[in-house]
Design an enzyme around this catalytic site. Structure first.
Site, short mmCIF file in Angstrom:
data_model
loop_
_atom_site.label_atom_id
_atom_site.label_comp_id
_atom_site.label_asym_id
_atom_site.label_seq_id
_atom_site.Cartn_x
_atom_site.Cartn_y
_atom_site.Cartn_z
N SER A 285 0.83 -1.19 0.00
CA SER A 285 0.00 0.00 0.00
C SER A 285 0.86 1.24 0.00
O SER A 285 2.02 1.21 0.38
CB SER A 285 -0.88 0.01 1.24
OG SER A 285 -0.05 0.17 2.38
N LYS A 286 0.24 2.30 -0.45
CA LYS A 286 0.91 3.60 -0.50
C LYS A 286 1.45 4.00 0.86
O LYS A 286 2.46 4.66 0.95
CB LYS A 286 -0.12 4.66 -0.91
CG LYS A 286 -0.13 4.98 -2.37
CD LYS A 286 -0.97 6.21 -2.57
CE LYS A 286 -1.55 6.20 -3.97
NZ LYS A 286 -2.50 7.22 -4.23
N ARG A 287 0.71 3.61 1.90
CA ARG A 287 1.09 4.05 3.24
C ARG A 287 2.50 3.61 3.62
O ARG A 287 3.18 4.27 4.36
CB ARG A 287 0.07 3.55 4.27
CG ARG A 287 -0.69 4.69 4.92
CD ARG A 287 -1.88 4.17 5.67
NE ARG A 287 -2.80 3.50 4.75
CZ ARG A 287 -3.47 2.40 5.05
NH1 ARG A 287 -3.32 1.82 6.21
NH2 ARG A 287 -4.30 1.87 4.18
N GLY A 289 5.07 3.12 1.56
CA GLY A 289 6.13 3.48 0.61
C GLY A 289 5.57 3.81 -0.75
O GLY A 289 4.36 3.86 -0.94
#
Ligand code: GLU
Length: 515
Positions: A285-287, A289
């Site tokens: 997930s974006k969270r 990286g």
């Protein structure tokens, strides 16, 4: 798996604004499979969800695929303005069909349009075929009714799905509703009590109970097809033989299988690639990286390194080899060696691969990259000769992981030191340093076009006449010319900067550094 000679695969992204690394992997595996088997790699843009339209997303996607070196044989390309040919793409842009929805985009290939928003007539014609065969039906239910239905099913702990209410409308009721322009969708008529079977190269035989499959919407109330419908129609019409895509599409596969059956079309071979995971095994997930290919590109990762990295996210050659060129990947890739278990995204490995791929680059390739990066840096208005930059590259190569390290870690090759490292000054700059450096300047001044060795001899001579160790002068002069304590060998640095510049910098430091 026996492989027919006419393999056709496709990458079918929805343009969301950026290319996800998972998307890059899907594109890459399709590309490798096509190249390995002399097949055709098609790019198709799935942009029928108009609520998710992002300006410039398609154009960005095309550029990113070119950057990654994933040359496709059919599909939309940026018109001549974008340097397809320069990047080694064989695809000839001339003579293609001009896209009506995207600026400067031309389509190449016999099975187009390759942009779904330009294929609406095709979907219309095909939905009518299904309606006629009673495999699909109009549904005029209001949002309210659907919500009430869902709530009632939830209350009774039943599976939430459409109750086929509109399947029972008479032909005249349907016609009246259509005439009265009552909004509708078209649904797939899923028959219960069947086992839907799909064969997946990676997962084997996958079975689904048709009672659990909803009467999927095929055409939305805005007249656009849903992903499922457009995807199946296009895969068939574009003669796709193998559907290689991420595991998140596995639950859609039975719906697709039912659609193929409804049309009485032959199904392609499916291959669902494993999920990408964060190091803590949660879904990437974006969270945790960066997930956009563009982010890695702007951080300075080489396309070769990122491609090598994503190739190993779900596939391995069965040997210890980890470093691959694109050609080696093409030679060794097979769908049979793609594993089912989720693939962990390990950034350390990406860094290592970048370092290794960078090491393989010739000086002139690094020069090209350095020039491009200088043109985007604060030094863009300064002129440096190729000869000068090549010397800088030679000095910096052993200590760089990214080409941009040259600019960030040794900016002194491109400008005067803006400041002098505090710690270094404290340690190396004494009251007597200025007079010692003046002595050194005298020695340097007498040199004509000095070599590295002559700088060294001159420094030794100065130290000797001052009765001090060489080290004292070495550290002080390094600080004076570069502003920092680390970097390439001192004499390399002096040689690259040149005598005039070296003397100027020592004089400036004497003036500026106060202890
Ligand atoms: N448009 C889908 C996506 O965005 C394609 C999935 C498929 O390959 O069928 O990934």
């Amino acid at each position: 798996m026996s492989i027919s000679p006419t393999i056709r695969v496709r990458f079918a992204p929805s343009p969301t604004g950026y290319l996800h690394v998972g998307g890059l992997r899907t594109a890459l595996y399709n590309y490798l499979f096509a190249r390995k088997n002399n097949g055709t790699f098609v790019l198709r843009i799935e942009d029928t969800d108009r609520t998710r339209y992002v300006e410039g997303a398609v154009e960005n996607l095309l550029k990113t695929l070119v950057w990654a070196g994933l040359e496709y044989d059919e599909g939309p390309v940026q018109d001549a303005g974008y340097k397809m040919q320069d990047s080694g793409f064989r695809l000839q842009v001339s003579g293609g069909r001009v896209s009506s929805n995207y600026q400067g985009v031309v389509e190449v290939g016999e099975y187009g349009p390759y942009i779904q928003s330009e294929r609406l007539e095709i979907y219309k014609e095909h939905i009518h075929q299904l309606i006629e065969k009673k495999k699909a039906y109009y549904c005029f239910c209001t949002q309210e009714r659907l919500e009430q239905l869902r709530e009632a099913q939830q209350k009774e702990k039943l599976q939430t799905k459409y109750d086929k209410h509109c399947l029972n409308l008479s032909q005249s009721e349907i016609e009246e509703n259509l005439e009265a322009k009552i909004p509708y969708v078209v649904r797939l008529n899923v028959e219960g009590n069947q086992t839907v079977v799909t064969d997946d190269v990676i997962r084997g035989r996958v079975e689904f109970d048709s009672n659990l499959i909803d009467d999927q919407v095929l055409v939305k109330s805005d007249g656009y097809p849903t992903y499922h419908f457009a995807n199946v129609v296009d895969d068939h019409l574009m003669k796709i033989t193998h559907v290689i895509r991420g595991e998140e599409w596995l639950p859609s596969t039975p719906k697709h299988a039912l659609l193929y059956d409804a049309f009485e079309w032959e199904k392609p071979v499916f291959a669902h690639l494993p999920l990408l995971l964060n190091p803590d095994k949660s879904k990437l997930s974006k969270r945790q990286g960066d997930v956009a290919v563009e982010d890695y590109r702007s951080k300075g990762f080489l396309n070769e390194a990122l491609v090598n990295f994503v190739a190993l996210l779900g596939w391995n050659p069965g040997t210890e080899q980890e470093l691959f060129s694109m050609e080696e990947l093409v030679q060794q890739f097979s769908l049979e060696r793609v594993h089912q278990a989720g693939a962990v995204f390990n950034l350390e490995k990406l860094n290592w691969l970048n370092f290794e791929h960078l090491r393989k680059k010739s000086d002139s390739e690094v020069l090209q990259m350095l020039k491009e990066q200088l043109a985007e840096s604060r030094f863009k208005n300064k002129q440096f000769s190729d000869e000068y930059l090549l010397q800088v590259i030679e000095a910096m190569r052993p200590r760089m992981s990214f080409v941009k390290d040259i600019i960030e870690q040794s900016s002194y090759f491109f400008e005067l030191p803006a400041s002098y490292e505090e710690e270094g000054v404290k340690k190396r700059w004494k009251e007597e340093t200025p007079s010692q450096l003046n002595r050194l300047i005298e020695e340097f001044s007498s040199l004509v076009n000095p070599t590295k060795e002559q700088y060294e001899q001159a420094l030794h001579k100065a130290a000797e006449s001052l009765g001090i160790g060489n080290g004292k002068l070495i550290h002080a002069v390094r600080l004076a010319v570069s502003g920092v304590s680390g970097g390439p060998g001192l004499y390399d640095m002096l040689f690259i900067l040149g005598r005039e510049e070296v003397i100027r910098r020592i004089e400036t430091a004497i003036e500026k550094i106060k202890v």
